[in-house]
Motif scaffolding. Structure first.
Motif, PDB file in Angstrom:
ATOM      1  N   GLU A  18       0.834  -1.212   0.000  1.00  0.00           N
ATOM      2  CA  GLU A  18       0.000   0.000   0.000  1.00  0.00           C
ATOM      3  C   GLU A  18       0.866   1.259   0.000  1.00  0.00           C
ATOM      4  OE1 GLU A  18      -3.655   2.093   2.480  1.00  0.00           O
ATOM      5  OE2 GLU A  18      -2.939   0.125   3.108  1.00  0.00           O
ATOM      6  N   CYS A  28      -6.197   3.051  -1.165  1.00  0.00           N
ATOM      7  CA  CYS A  28      -6.821   1.800  -0.745  1.00  0.00           C
ATOM      8  C   CYS A  28      -8.336   1.981  -0.711  1.00  0.00           C
ATOM      9  CB  CYS A  28      -6.303   1.394   0.629  1.00  0.00           C
ATOM     10  SG  CYS A  28      -6.887  -0.228   1.145  1.00  0.00           S
ATOM     11  N   TRP A  30     -10.269  -1.042  -0.410  1.00  0.00           N
ATOM     12  CA  TRP A  30     -10.703  -2.203   0.385  1.00  0.00           C
ATOM     13  C   TRP A  30      -9.473  -2.892   0.953  1.00  0.00           C
ATOM     14  CZ3 TRP A  30     -14.587  -4.525   2.738  1.00  0.00           C
ATOM     15  CH2 TRP A  30     -14.413  -5.844   3.154  1.00  0.00           C
ATOM     16  N   ARG A  31      -9.564  -3.305   2.204  1.00  0.00           N
ATOM     17  CA  ARG A  31      -8.479  -4.073   2.785  1.00  0.00           C
ATOM     18  C   ARG A  31      -8.994  -4.849   3.990  1.00  0.00           C
ATOM     19  NH1 ARG A  31      -2.589  -1.840   4.936  1.00  0.00           N
ATOM     20  NH2 ARG A  31      -2.025  -3.741   6.049  1.00  0.00           N
ATOM     21  N   ASP A  32      -8.726  -6.136   3.975  1.00  0.00           N
ATOM     22  CA  ASP A  32      -8.882  -6.947   5.164  1.00  0.00           C
ATOM     23  C   ASP A  32      -7.660  -7.868   5.208  1.00  0.00           C
ATOM     24  OD1 ASP A  32      -9.417  -9.092   3.406  1.00  0.00           O
ATOM     25  OD2 ASP A  32     -11.556  -9.146   3.858  1.00  0.00           O
ATOM     26  N   THR A  33      -7.686  -8.915   5.981  1.00  0.00           N
ATOM     27  CA  THR A  33      -6.487  -9.753   6.095  1.00  0.00           C
ATOM     28  C   THR A  33      -6.241 -10.630   4.869  1.00  0.00           C
ATOM     29  OG1 THR A  33      -7.742 -11.481   7.237  1.00  0.00           O
ATOM     30  CG2 THR A  33      -6.612  -9.843   8.610  1.00  0.00           C
ATOM     31  N   GLY A  34      -7.259 -10.795   4.029  1.00  0.00           N
ATOM     32  CA  GLY A  34      -7.123 -11.683   2.885  1.00  0.00           C
ATOM     33  C   GLY A  34      -7.173 -11.044   1.521  1.00  0.00           C
ATOM     34  N   TRP A  35      -7.395  -9.726   1.462  1.00  0.00           N
ATOM     35  CA  TRP A  35      -7.515  -9.065   0.141  1.00  0.00           C
ATOM     36  C   TRP A  35      -7.325  -7.575   0.304  1.00  0.00           C
ATOM     37  CZ3 TRP A  35      -7.399 -12.193  -3.820  1.00  0.00           C
ATOM     38  CH2 TRP A  35      -7.661 -11.702  -5.107  1.00  0.00           C
ATOM     39  N   MET A  36      -6.752  -6.944  -0.719  1.00  0.00           N
ATOM     40  CA  MET A  36      -6.605  -5.493  -0.720  1.00  0.00           C
ATOM     41  C   MET A  36      -6.833  -4.993  -2.144  1.00  0.00           C
ATOM     42  SD  MET A  36      -3.442  -3.058   0.546  1.00  0.00           S
ATOM     43  CE  MET A  36      -2.232  -3.740  -0.578  1.00  0.00           C
ATOM     44  N   GLU A  46      -5.709  -5.477  -7.525  1.00  0.00           N
ATOM     45  CA  GLU A  46      -6.152  -6.253  -6.370  1.00  0.00           C
ATOM     46  C   GLU A  46      -4.994  -7.143  -5.916  1.00  0.00           C
ATOM     47  OE1 GLU A  46     -10.038  -7.953  -6.624  1.00  0.00           O
ATOM     48  OE2 GLU A  46     -10.680  -6.478  -8.119  1.00  0.00           O
TER      49      GLU A  46
END
Length: 120
Positions: A18, A28, A30-36, A46
């Motif tokens: 990022e 950014c 969208w961001r969580d632990t499995g996708w950004m 992505e």
């Protein structure tokens, strides 16, 4: 919304990814632990986690087609991306290819090849 495709690229560390792309004008969305998801205007990249990726062995890549590729190249250089032939990250000088397209080659911190292609 028009049909479109978005490249899915590896990231050893979302924070590093990022920050790198943020210096190139991406934000950014969208961001969580499995996708950004990072966006810059209509361009969307992505990222998925790949903590064990060896950048020297990465075969990931994509093209970003730009109306002003030289401006993106300057932005990368001004952000401190090294202009060298080795290491991660790095960027090449733009050049006219045999295809007639002007292209600069950006390698991100994870070894992903991002071709910066000037729109005709």
């Amino acid at each position: 919304m028009a049909d479109r495709a978005t490249p899915n690229l590896p990231s050893r560390d979302f924070g590093t990814t990022e920050a790198f792309y943020g210096a190139l004008g991406f934000e950014c969305s969208w961001r969580d632990t499995g996708w950004m998801i990072l966006t810059r205007g209509t361009v969307q990249l992505e990222f998925f986690p790949y903590p064990d990726l060896d950048p020297a062995k990465s075969s990931f890549g994509c093209c970003i087609r730009l109306d002003d590729m030289p401006a993106m190249h300057r932005l990368a250089v001004d952000a401190g991306v090294p202009q060298t032939n080795t290491g991660f990250p790095r960027i090449s000088d733009p050049r006219r290819e045999l295809s007639g397209l002007d292209i600069a080659y950006l390698i991100d911190p994870d070894g992903t090849l991002v071709r910066l292609v000037q729109n005709a």
